[in-house]
Design an enzyme around this catalytic site. Structure first.
Site, PDB file in Angstrom:
ATOM      1  N   GLY A   1       0.777  -1.219   0.000  1.00 23.60           N
ATOM      2  CA  GLY A   1       0.000   0.000   0.000  1.00 23.60           C
ATOM      3  C   GLY A   1       0.813   1.276   0.000  1.00 23.60           C
ATOM      4  O   GLY A   1       0.293   2.355   0.298  1.00 23.60           O
TER       5      GLY A   1
ATOM      6  N   ALA B   1       5.132   8.294  11.985  1.00 28.31           N
ATOM      7  CA  ALA B   1       4.796   6.918  11.599  1.00 28.31           C
ATOM      8  C   ALA B   1       6.012   6.009  11.699  1.00 28.31           C
ATOM      9  O   ALA B   1       7.141   6.431  11.485  1.00 28.31           O
ATOM     10  CB  ALA B   1       4.272   6.894  10.167  1.00 28.31           C
TER      11      ALA B   1
ATOM     12  N   GLY C   1       7.365   2.012  10.417  1.00 28.21           N
ATOM     13  CA  GLY C   1       7.085   0.897   9.525  1.00 28.21           C
ATOM     14  C   GLY C   1       6.317  -0.174  10.280  1.00 28.21           C
ATOM     15  O   GLY C   1       6.537  -0.382  11.472  1.00 28.21           O
ATOM     16  N   VAL C   2       5.409  -0.849   9.578  1.00 26.83           N
ATOM     17  CA  VAL C   2       4.546  -1.816  10.266  1.00 26.83           C
ATOM     18  C   VAL C   2       4.591  -3.210   9.647  1.00 26.83           C
ATOM     19  O   VAL C   2       3.928  -4.123  10.122  1.00 26.83           O
ATOM     20  CB  VAL C   2       3.074  -1.342  10.280  1.00 26.83           C
ATOM     21  CG1 VAL C   2       2.963  -0.026  11.021  1.00 26.83           C
ATOM     22  CG2 VAL C   2       2.512  -1.215   8.864  1.00 26.83           C
ATOM     23  N   GLY C   3       5.374  -3.411   8.601  1.00 26.76           N
ATOM     24  CA  GLY C   3       5.270  -4.656   7.837  1.00 26.76           C
ATOM     25  C   GLY C   3       5.807  -5.882   8.535  1.00 26.76           C
ATOM     26  O   GLY C   3       5.253  -6.969   8.403  1.00 26.76           O
ATOM     27  N   GLU C   4       6.904  -5.732   9.256  1.00 26.23           N
ATOM     28  CA  GLU C   4       7.558  -6.927   9.783  1.00 26.23           C
ATOM     29  C   GLU C   4       7.120  -7.363  11.179  1.00 26.23           C
ATOM     30  O   GLU C   4       7.042  -8.568  11.444  1.00 26.23           O
ATOM     31  CB  GLU C   4       9.077  -6.722   9.761  1.00 26.23           C
ATOM     32  CG  GLU C   4       9.637  -6.681   8.352  1.00 26.23           C
ATOM     33  CD  GLU C   4      11.113  -6.328   8.331  1.00 26.23           C
ATOM     34  OE1 GLU C   4      11.431  -5.185   8.698  1.00 26.23           O
ATOM     35  OE2 GLU C   4      11.926  -7.194   7.981  1.00 26.23           O
TER      36      GLU C   4
END
Lengths: 741, 154, 264
Positions: free
Chosen positions: A485, A701, A703-706
C-alpha cells in the site's frame, strides 16, 4: 478572481490517518492490473533456464548444439557469454550469473535459452546436455562451521561477563526453512533499445540495485540500463536479490529482441533466497524477582551456497537475540555458514523472527521456573525508551511502548471456553479427525522487536519528487509497491503536506530518479514517506512564498479570502521539488558488537489461542490477537492488512511452512507440498494499534510490515506448548512433535 | 487443432498446437491476462474461471478440452463499466494487496454469491478454501464478503 | 495435438485403442502436462461424456464429480469427497479419474476398500468387474489395460449402516492425506477398515478387523488392541510429508476414533 466567502475551508480528502481506497484496487479486482507476468512486446521471445540437478557438481561440459538445432531457438547462453562481471550479489558479488566450473546448489542456473515461444524455449532448455560430475555436498551447518565455511561471525559482549543469576534456564531451538512464496513467481521482460542498451521490467523490491548489477555483469555504462518498476505479486524479501534480471538482459542484447521469462513455481522455489533455517542455544539467568541478569545465546544460520544478505540477517538475529528486554550482561555468538543448501537471505523479519522463537521460549521457561505469570515476567524486564538495547548498548531514543503492548494484550478478552463443535473450527478440519473431547486449548504470548530501516552504517536514503500537475500533484519514486500500500500512503502524505486532494503516485525507472532503496526492513513508509513529506512541504512553502499566499488547496493559492493563483496557473508553471531523505545515521558496531547500529525500532506482542489434538498432534490456531507499536497509523486499513497478513505468515511458520531438505535438494518445491495457510487455517485477529508520536517517520509513523511476523510464530508455539505440555523446541511444529515427542 | 469456445459471452477461435492449459490459452492467445498462473497444479485458485457453469482451475483444463465450452473469466464477471458487488465489497474492505490472487477470489466469490446471496462466514471460507492469498491473511476478504449486499445474478 | 469428444462409451473406447490418453476432470493429468512430465498428442476428452456421469444406485459412473458425491454419496464417501482438493478440484475431479491415477493417497480409495467395491473396466471386448484389491497393483499402478476405460464403480447393494471417514493432514483444506481411513461396522459387528497413504496401495487391516468384529460390545481394552493392530498392519514410509512412525501411530488412532464414532 473568486473569493472564499461562503466557502468551507477545504480539508483535503484522503490525507494521513484516513484509509482512502487503493488506486490500484479496481484494476486488480478486474484483472486489468499489469503484472510482470502479463508483459508483452512486439517480436518478443520467451526464455527458459537450465538448472543444476545436483547440490554440488563439477560442470565438465555443456553442449548447446542439440538446443540450437531446434527450430525457433535464438540463443543458448552459458557462463562464457557473460560480457561483464561474472558474478552478482546484494552485498558481496559471489554468485555466478551462470554457473561455470562448479554448480553449488540444487537449481543453480547453468544456461539460459531464448526461443520463439515458451514451449520451444522449455524444450530447448531440456535439450542442452550438461556433463555434471557430482561432488560431495556440504549440507550440515555444524560441519560447515567446523570447516570455517562462513560468511560472517558475530560476537557481542556487553557488561560484566561474570554475573550469575539465581534461576537459570537453558534451551536449544530450531527454526525450519521458510519460503516467502509470493503468489506471483519471478517474471520479467527485457527490451533492447537498439543502441546497445536495455530496458528491464522485472519483479523487484529494489530496482536500483538490480540496475547496478545488470550494468556490472553486462559491462555497460549505467545510463544504458534502465530498470523499471513493474507490477508484482507479492515479495516478502524474495525479490531483493537478482535472479532472472541479468539473464533477460543478456538474452535481449544477444538476440536484439525483447525477451520474456516467467519462472514456474518449482523454479521460483529455487530461484529466490529463503528465510534462514536457524539453530539456537540459549541460557537465561535471572534473580528471584524475575529480573534478567544474564543472557547467553548462540545463533547458527545456514546461508546456503552464496552470500546474499546472510551477513546482515545474522547481525540482526544477534542484535535482537535478547528481544525487547533489558539485561546488562549479555554474550551472543553468531555464525552464518556457507553450505551447498539453497541460498538464504531476506524474508519479512530478517533474522528477528528466528531468535524471537528462541528468546520467547526461554522467557516462558523462565516464568515457569520462577512460578511467575509470563506477561508479568516480560513486563518486569520490558525494554523501553531511554533503556539500552541489551546487546549493542544503543540507548533507545524513539518511542518504544513495550509495557503498553503487554498491558494491552493482558486486557484483550479471551474467546469463549471450549472447542467448537463445528468441524472446520476443530483441529483436522473437514478431515474429521478430531472431536471436542480430543482437544485441549492453549494460550500463549510472545513479544518481538526489530529495527526499522537499514542498519550498521548503511547509507540508507530514498529520493522522491513531488510535481504539480494539471489535476493536482504526482509523487515520483522508484520505491516498489509490493502490495503493502505504499502507492496509497505516499499520496496521503503528499495530500496532507500540500493541502490538496488530488495526488497520484508514479513509479518511475532508474533513469528518472535516484534510488529509494529496497522495499524491505519495514522502511519505505518512513524513508520514502519522509522524502515525500519533505518534498511536498518545501514545494508548498515555495509556492506560497512565490505568490505571497497563506493557503494552498485544490483551487490554488489563497491570500486571505482571495484566490490569487488558480490551479491552472500553478499547473502552467514548472513546480517540482526533489528530496533525498536520510534517517538518523547508524554506525557499524565495534568488536564487542557495541554501537548505534539502528535508526529506529518497533515492538509488537501476540497472544495466540489454539486448540490441540494432542494424541494426533493436530493444531487449530483459533485466534492471534496483537498489540503493535505503529508510531502513527497513516492508513489504518492498510496497517490492519499488514498485521493480519504478517500474522498468517507467522502462523504458517509455526505449524506448516517448511522447505524440507534432503542432501541439499528441496523435497517439496510445489504448492502441493509447501503448505501455505488457506482461509480455513487463518485465525481470527484483533489488532490494537499503539500510537505514540516521536519517531522520525513522517508524522511520527513507523514501519509496520515486519513486526506482525516476528512474534506471532513464537506465540503460536507457546500456545501449543501450553495445550500439549510438550517442550516445542522446533518450528514448524509437526504432528509427530506433539503426538510422539 | 482449432478450438472454438465461448469466452465471456463471445465466440472465439484459437489454434492449439501443443497440449497446454486453458489458462495459457486465455492469457497468451486470447488476450485475457486477468486469470493468473501461480502454481500450475490447482493448489492456489489464482486461475479460477467458470467453465460450463462450474468453478474450476483453468490451469487444470486442457485447452483443447474446452472446445465447445462456455468460459467466464474475471474479465467477464461484471457488466462492462461496472463492478460486480463482490469487487465493490472487496475494494472497500481493503481486501486487495498485491492482487495476484484477487481475480481468482473474485471469480470464486461471484460463483458463491450466484447461488448463496447471504453466505455465513463459514460458507465463505469453505467456498474460498481453494484460493491462496499470501498477503492479506484473509481477514479483509471475509469481512468484505460478509458485508456484501449481493444479489444473485449470473 | 488432437482431442476427440466421444458421444458414447463405444466411441471413447475406440479412441483409446489408438493409444490416446483418457482425460476426465484433468486435475491429475494436467499437473503432469504443466510440469512437462507428459505431452499427450492424442486425447479422449471424457468430461462431457453423459453415460459416464450416470449414477444408478450402487453403480457410480466414473465421470461423477466429487462435488456431486459430496452431496449425494453414502456417508463416509461423501465425507471423503469433501476433503478432495478444493471446491475447484471437486467440481472437475471425478471418482473414475481418482482411480485412474491410483495415488496411494487418493481420498476416495479407503471407502472403496472398506466396502469391497469393484471397478468396472470396459474395452471393445466388453466390461469386466475388478475387485478393488486387484485393481490397485502399486503406486499409481492399476490393473487397467491401455485399451480399457474405467466406466464405473460398483458398490455392494447393501452398505454397512455405520461408516465413518477421517483424514489426517496438516492443513485444513487442500491437503494430501498423511493418513486417511474409513471404518464401517454392520449390525452383526462385522467391522472393516480401509486405509490410505500408509502403503503403496489402499489396504485393509484384516487382523484388526477380525479381532474387533468378534467383540459385540468392544471394551476400552478391545479398542486399544484394535488401534495397536491397525498400527501394526500398515506399511507406511517416511517421506517429506511425514514419518513412518507417525503414520503408524496416526492410522491406529484414527481407525480407533472412527470405530468409536461407528459404535456411538
Amino acid at each position: 478572481m473568486s473569493t472564499r466567502t461562503g466557502r468551507k475551508v477545504g480539508t483535503p480528502q484522503g490525507v494521513v490517518g484516513t484509509s482512502p481506497l487503493r488506486p490500484d484496487g479496481i484494476p486488480k479486482l478486474q484483472g486489468r492490473f499489469e503484472y510482470a507476468q502479463d508483459l508483452a512486446a512486439e517480436g518478443m521471445l520467451w526464455a527458459a533456464t537450465v538448472r543444476s540437478p545436483h547440490a554440488r557438481a563439477r560442470i565438465a561440459s555443456i553442449d548447446i548444439a542439440p538446443a540450437l538445432a531446434i527450430g525457433g531457438v535464438h540463443a543458448c547462453l552459458t557462463a562464457d557469454d557473460v560480457p561483464g562481471r561474472a558474478t552478482f550479489g546484494l552485498e558481496h558479488p559471489d554468485q555466478p550469473v551462470l554457473a561455470a566450473q562448479e554448480a553449488r546448489f540444487w537449481g543453480e542456473p547453468v544456461a539460459v535459452v531464448a526461443a520463439e515461444d515458451l514451449d520451444t524455449a522449455r524444450r530447448a532448455a531440456a535439450a542442452i546436455e550438461v556433463g555434471y560430475e557430482p561432488l560431495e555436498a556440504l549440507t550440515d551447518p555444524e560441519e560447515a562451521n567446523r570447516r570455517d565455511e562462513v560468511f560472517r561471525r558475530m560476537r557481542i559482549r556487553r557488561g560484566d561477563q561474570s554475573v550469575r543469576g539465581a534461576v537459570v534456564v537453558e534451551g536449544e531451538y530450531e527454526v525450519g526453512m521458510q519460503d516467502q512464496a509470493p503468489l506471483g513467481t519471478e517474471a520479467g521482460l527485457a527490451v533492447p533499445d537498439g543502441q546497445g542498451g536495455v530496458d528491464l521490467y522485472a519483479t523487484s523490491q529494489y530496482v536500483h540495485v538490480d540496475q547496478e548489477q545488470v550494468v556490472a555483469s553486462l559491462g555497460l555504462r549505467p545510463d544504458q540500463v534502465r530498470s523499471h518498476p513493474t507490477g508484482i505479486g507479492g515479495a516478502f524479501g524474495a525479490r531483493e536479490d537478482v535472479n532472472l534480471h541479468i539473464h533477460l538482459c543478456m538474452l535481449a542484447l544477444h538476440t536484439g529482441r525483447p525477451v520474456k521469462m516467467v519462472y514456474r513455481r518449482s523454479e521460483s522455489f529455487t530461484g529466490h533466497v529463503h528465510r534462514h533455517p536457524a539453530w539456537l542455544r540459549y541460557r537465561h539467568e535471572a534473580d528471584r524477582d524475575g529480573r534478567l541478569v544474564r543472557v547467553e545465546a548462540s545463533v547458527v544460520l545456514d546461508g546456503g551456497a552464496y552470500a546474499s544478505t546472510t551477513s546482515a540477517v545474522l547481525a540482526n538475529a544477534c542484535y535482537f537475540a535478547v528481544g525487547p528486554y533489558t539485561c546488562d550482561s549479555v554474550a551472543v555468538d553468531g555464525v552464518g555458514v556457507r553450505t551447498n543448501n539453497p541460498p538464504c537471505g531476506a524474508m519479512r523479519g530478517f533474522g528477528a523472527v528466528q531468535v524471537c522463537f528462541g528468546y520467547e521460549s526461554q522467557m516462558d521457561r523462565l516464568a515457569h521456573a520462577l512460578e511467575m505469570d509470563p506477561l508479568t515476567l516480560r513486563e518486569i524486564n520490558a525494554l523501553e525508551t531511554g533503556h539500552p538495547l541489551a546487546t549493542t548498548g544503543q540507548v533507545i531514543q524513539t518511542p518504544l511502548p513495550t509495557v503498553e503492548v503487554i498491558k494491552s494484550l493482558q486486557a484483550m478478552p479471551l474467546p469463549e471456553a471450549g472447542p467448537s463443535d463445528l468441524p472446520t473450527e476443530l483441529p483436522g478440519g473437514s478431515g474429521l479427525t478430531s472431536e471436542p473431547q480430543h482437544v485441549t486449548r492453549g494460550v500463549g504470548y510472545a513479544l518481538g522487536i526489530k529495527n526499522l530501516g537499514f542498519s550498521e552504517g548503511s547509507d540508507d536514503y530514498a529520493q522522491a519528487r513531488v510535481r504539480i500537475t494539471d489535476s493536482g500533484a504526482v509523487v515520483e519514486t522508484a520505491a516498489i509497491e509490493v502490495g503493502q500500500g505504499l502507492v496509497t500512503v505516499l499520496a496521503q502524505i503528499a495530500r496532507s503536506a500540500l493541502g490538496i486532494s488530488h495526488v497520484e503516485v508514479a513509479h518511475v525507472d532508474t533513469s528518472k530518479i535516484d534510488s529509494a532503496g529496497s522495499t524491505s526492513a519495514s522502511r519505505q513508509t518512513q524513508v520514502s514517506g519522509g522524502a515525500t513529506l519533505e518534498a511536498a512541504q518545501r514545494l508548498r512553502e515555495r509556492i506560497l512564498g512565490q505568490f505571497d499566499g497563506d493557503v494552498l488547496d485544490d483551487e490554488g493559492v489563497w491570500r486571505g479570502d482571495t484566490l490569487v493563483t488558480p490551479w491552472t496557473a500553478l499547473a502552467a508553471g514548472d513546480w517540482e521539488e526533489t528530496v533525498t531523505f536520510r534517517h538518523p545515521p547508524t554506525t557499524m558496531t565495534d568488536d564487542n558488537g557495541q554501537g548505534v547500529a539502528h535508526a529506529d525500532f518497533a515492538v509488537a506482542g501476540h497472544r495466540a489461542v489454539v486448540d490441540v489434538d494432542v494424541e494426533l498432534g493436530l493444531v487449530k490456531v483459533l485466534r492471534v490477537d496483537t498489540a503493535q507499536d505503529v508510531g502513527l497509523a497513516l492508513n489504518p486499513q492498510s496497517v490492519r492488512g499488514q498485521i493480519e497478513g504478517g500474522i498468517l505468515q507467522g502462523v504458517g511458520l509455526a505449524v506448516m511452512e517448511e522447505l524440507v531438505m534432503g542432501e541439499g535438494v528441496i523435497l517439496n518445491p510445489t504448492f502441493t507440498d509447501y503448505l501455505l495457510p488457506t482461509i480455513l487455517d487463518a485465525p481470527e485477529v484483533e489488532a490494537l494499534l499503539i500510537e505514540q508520536e516521536g519517531s522520525w517517520g513522517p508524522y511520527g509513523a513507523k514501519g509496520v510490515g515486519e513486526p506482525p511476523t516476528i512474534s506471532s510464530t513464537a506465540a503460536v508455539a507457546a500456545a501449543i506448548r501450553a495445550a500439549s505440555g510438550r517442550e516445542i523446541e522446533r518450528v514448524p511444529v509437526r504432528p509427530q512433535d506433539i503426538a510422539l515427542p | 487443432m482449432i478450438v472454438e469456445l465461448t469466452v465471456n459471452g463471445e465466440p472465439v477461435t484459437a489454434r492449439v498446437n501443443h497440449p497446454g492449459s486453458l489458462l495459457d490459452l486465455l492469457r497468451d492467445d486470447l488476450g485475457l491476462p486477468g486469470s493468473k498462473s501461480a502454481c500450475e497444479q490447482g493448489e492456489c485458485g489464482s486461475c479460477s474461471v467458470i467453465l460450463d457453469g462450474a468453478l474450476v482451475c483453468s490451469c487444470l483444463v486442457l485447452a483443447a478440452d474446452a472446445h465447445g465450452s462456455a468460459v467466464t473469466t474475471v474479465e467477464g464477471i461484471s457488466e462492462p463499466g461496472a463492478l460486480h458487488p463482490v469487487q465493490e465489497a472487496m475494494h472497500r474492505a481493503g481486501a486487495v494487496q498485491c492482487g495476484f490472487c484477487t481475480p481468482g477470489i473474485v471469480v470464486a466469490a461471484a460463483d458463491l454469491f450466484a447461488v448463496n446471496p447471504h453466505p455465513t462466514a463459514t460458507e465463505i471460507k469453505e467456498a474460498l478454501a481453494g484460493n491462496i492469498c499470501r498477503c492479506t491473511g484473509y481477514g479483509a476478504i471475509v469481512r468484505a464478503l460478509e458485508g456484501a449486499e449481493i444479489v444473485a445474478d449470473r | 495435438m488432437e482431442i476427440v469428444h466421444p458421444r458414447s462409451i463405444e466411441e471413447a473406447i475406440a479412441g483409446l485403442s489408438d493409444g490416446a490418453v483418457p482425460l476426465a476432470g484433468g486435475t491429475d493429468l494436467m499437473v503432469e502436462v504443466n510440469f512437462g512430465h507428459v505431452r499427450p498428442e492424442n486425447v479422449v476428452g471424457l468430461r462431457r461424456l453423459e453415460p459416464l456421469r450416470e449414477w444408478d444406485g450402487s453403480r457410480i459412473g466414473a465421470g461423477v464429480t466429487w462435488r456431486r458425491i459430496e452431496k449425494e454419496g453414502p456417508t463416509a464417501l461423501a465425507e471423503a469427497a469433501r476433503t478432495v482438493g478444493s471446491p475447484q478440484i471437486r467440481n472437475a475431479g471425478t471418482i473414475g479419474g481418482n482411480l485412474g491415477t491410483a495415488s496411494p493417497a487418493g481420498d476416495g480409495h479407503p471407502f472403496l476398500a472398506a466396502v469391497d467395491a469393484s471397478i468396472e473396466l470396459t474395452s471393445a471386448g466388453g466390461s469386466r468387474l475388478v475387485a478393488w484389491d486387484e485393481f490397485f497393483v502399486g503406486v499409481k499402478k492399476t490393473a487397467r489395460a491401455p485399451d480399457e476405460l474405467i466406466t464405473a464403480v460398483e458398490l455392494p447393494d447393501e452398505l454397512p449402516e455405520r461408516q465413518a471417514f477421517g483424514k489426517i493432514g496438516i492443513r485444513n483444506a487442500m491437503v494430501i492425506a498423511t493418513v486417511c481411513a474409513v471404518v464401517t461396522r454392520s449390525e452383526d459387528g462385522r467391522t472393516t477398515v480401509g486405509l490410505g497413504s500408509v502403503a503403496p496401495t489402499p489396504i485393509r487391516a484384516p487382523r484388526a478387523e477380525t479381532m474387533i468384529s468378534s467383540a459385540a460390545k468392544p471394551t476400552d481394552a478391545d479398542l486399544a488392541e484394535f488401534q495397536r493392530l491397525v498400527s501394526e498392519e500398515v506399511r507406511p514410509i517416511t517421506d517429506h510429508r511425514s514419518t513412518e512412525e507417525y503414520r503408524r501411530h496416526g492410522a491406529g488412532v484414527l481407525a480407533r476414533r472412527l470405530l468409536e464414532r461407528c459404535l456411538r
